[in-house]
Design a protein around this motif. Sequence first.
Motif, PDB file in Angstrom:
ATOM      1  N   TRP A  92       0.797  -1.238   0.000  1.00 48.15           N
ATOM      2  CA  TRP A  92       0.000   0.000   0.000  1.00 48.15           C
ATOM      3  C   TRP A  92       0.820   1.275   0.000  1.00 48.15           C
ATOM      4  O   TRP A  92       0.296   2.342  -0.305  1.00 48.15           O
ATOM      5  CB  TRP A  92      -0.885   0.057   1.271  1.00 48.15           C
ATOM      6  CG  TRP A  92      -1.484  -1.236   1.675  1.00 48.15           C
ATOM      7  CD1 TRP A  92      -2.444  -1.946   0.984  1.00 48.15           C
ATOM      8  CD2 TRP A  92      -1.167  -2.008   2.836  1.00 48.15           C
ATOM      9  NE1 TRP A  92      -2.740  -3.093   1.671  1.00 48.15           N
ATOM     10  CE2 TRP A  92      -1.982  -3.157   2.808  1.00 48.15           C
ATOM     11  CE3 TRP A  92      -0.292  -1.845   3.908  1.00 48.15           C
ATOM     12  CZ2 TRP A  92      -1.941  -4.136   3.792  1.00 48.15           C
ATOM     13  CZ3 TRP A  92      -0.243  -2.814   4.897  1.00 48.15           C
ATOM     14  CH2 TRP A  92      -1.060  -3.943   4.836  1.00 48.15           C
ATOM     15  N   THR A  93       2.064   1.201   0.447  1.00 48.11           N
ATOM     16  CA  THR A  93       2.820   2.449   0.608  1.00 48.11           C
ATOM     17  C   THR A  93       4.059   2.425  -0.297  1.00 48.11           C
ATOM     18  O   THR A  93       4.373   1.411  -0.916  1.00 48.11           O
ATOM     19  CB  THR A  93       3.259   2.674   2.077  1.00 48.11           C
ATOM     20  OG1 THR A  93       4.304   1.754   2.407  1.00 48.11           O
ATOM     21  CG2 THR A  93       2.112   2.523   3.053  1.00 48.11           C
ATOM     22  N   HIS A  94       4.746   3.544  -0.335  1.00 50.83           N
ATOM     23  CA  HIS A  94       5.871   3.704  -1.268  1.00 50.83           C
ATOM     24  C   HIS A  94       7.202   3.900  -0.567  1.00 50.83           C
ATOM     25  O   HIS A  94       8.210   4.185  -1.206  1.00 50.83           O
ATOM     26  CB  HIS A  94       5.597   4.886  -2.205  1.00 50.83           C
ATOM     27  CG  HIS A  94       4.298   4.754  -2.923  1.00 50.83           C
ATOM     28  ND1 HIS A  94       3.113   5.162  -2.366  1.00 50.83           N
ATOM     29  CD2 HIS A  94       3.996   4.209  -4.122  1.00 50.83           C
ATOM     30  CE1 HIS A  94       2.122   4.891  -3.204  1.00 50.83           C
ATOM     31  NE2 HIS A  94       2.631   4.312  -4.278  1.00 50.83           N
ATOM     32  N   GLY A  95       7.208   3.779   0.760  1.00 49.13           N
ATOM     33  CA  GLY A  95       8.472   3.949   1.476  1.00 49.13           C
ATOM     34  C   GLY A  95       8.249   3.835   2.969  1.00 49.13           C
ATOM     35  O   GLY A  95       7.115   3.923   3.448  1.00 49.13           O
ATOM     36  N   ILE A  96       9.350   3.613   3.673  1.00 41.92           N
ATOM     37  CA  ILE A  96       9.282   3.462   5.130  1.00 41.92           C
ATOM     38  C   ILE A  96      10.327   4.384   5.754  1.00 41.92           C
ATOM     39  O   ILE A  96      11.504   4.335   5.388  1.00 41.92           O
ATOM     40  CB  ILE A  96       9.591   2.002   5.557  1.00 41.92           C
ATOM     41  CG1 ILE A  96       8.649   1.017   4.857  1.00 41.92           C
ATOM     42  CG2 ILE A  96       9.493   1.865   7.077  1.00 41.92           C
ATOM     43  CD1 ILE A  96       9.038  -0.459   5.073  1.00 41.92           C
ATOM     44  N   VAL A  97       9.870   5.205   6.681  1.00 34.17           N
ATOM     45  CA  VAL A  97      10.777   5.985   7.521  1.00 34.17           C
ATOM     46  C   VAL A  97      10.702   5.317   8.887  1.00 34.17           C
ATOM     47  O   VAL A  97       9.613   5.193   9.451  1.00 34.17           O
ATOM     48  CB  VAL A  97      10.310   7.451   7.606  1.00 34.17           C
ATOM     49  CG1 VAL A  97      11.119   8.215   8.652  1.00 34.17           C
ATOM     50  CG2 VAL A  97      10.417   8.128   6.237  1.00 34.17           C
ATOM     51  N   ALA A  98      11.840   4.843   9.411  1.00 37.06           N
ATOM     52  CA  ALA A  98      11.748   4.029  10.625  1.00 37.06           C
ATOM     53  C   ALA A  98      12.735   4.481  11.697  1.00 37.06           C
ATOM     54  O   ALA A  98      13.903   4.757  11.410  1.00 37.06           O
ATOM     55  CB  ALA A  98      12.000   2.564  10.298  1.00 37.06           C
TER      56      ALA A  98
END
Length: 302
Positions: A92-98
């Motif tokens: 569902w998303t286009h990237g992860i900031v973690a």
Amino acid sequence: MNLLSLFDLEAKQIHQVLKLAGEIKAHPAGYQTCLKGRSIALLFEKPSLRTRVSFEVGIQQLGGQAIYLDAQMVGPGQRESIEDIARNLGCWTHGIVARVFQHDTLTRLACAGLPVVNALCDQHHPCQSLADLLTIQERYPVDLRVVDILFIGEGNNVCQSLMVGAAALDLKLTVVTPAAFGPNEEFLQKLKEHFPHHRIQVKHDLTDVPHADVIYTDTWVSMGDHRPIEETLPIFMPYQVNQDLIDRLQATTVLHCLPAHRNHEITDQVLDGPLSSVLQQAENRLYVQKAVLYMIYQEFAA
Ligand code: CP
Ligand code: NVA
């Protein structure tokens, strides 16, 4: 493209991020659509004020949608595996900031092929360092290689990222920490392999430092660190950033990544004083992170 640490960027790319961040800061209206139609998951295992808000605002200003995920609820490694979380986010998303406890969690999140940006781990805080470098550049509009930068405190995430940034850009940096709280050996080895001629010195005695233009400090007790403050204070108190130190070193800028523990690592007088650039540094988080996202997604769009 991932940004798990500043080792992921070449010196040229760090300069590009800083230049672009400056342009975005001056002309935000020109950068309102690069994340249009994109959603970015913000997965945080630890608390945050600056990082969370600056990413959420920045993603929105770039035309995208930020979805904050409290790791307590998502349960990485408990409710489901880190890899399964990443693969599902990829639906569902286009990237992860973690923001994570262990650096390894970031490399595992990267398995799904979505861009992953490190919002702080035990070893690195690359977005912070980019903001630090932008702030130093704004304070000293000269060749940064002549500026004497001094980091005082614990040699963990913020310090280590600053070291990578400084080494990449060939800056002069002195790091002063209590003996048992320096940067880790594996990290120092890697830094030397990447940048054999870096100009970073690690010391443990602050009286060995004769001068600094910039003095930077960080908290003495990091998030997730359960060392009691009564044990910490006697070890770290000689490393406090106070007016006497500033006067002796003739410093002209004071930085702190924040949150600050007032009158521990830095005195009220200094934090609130005329040399403090801590809010400029906090504000710059927004622009460097927008620049990083812009570069990641422009690359994909290209
Ligand atoms: N400097 C920084 O990363 O602040 P937060 O922990 O509030 O995000
Ligand atoms: N070293 C600190 C940095 C906070 C931004 C920590 O890890 O808590």
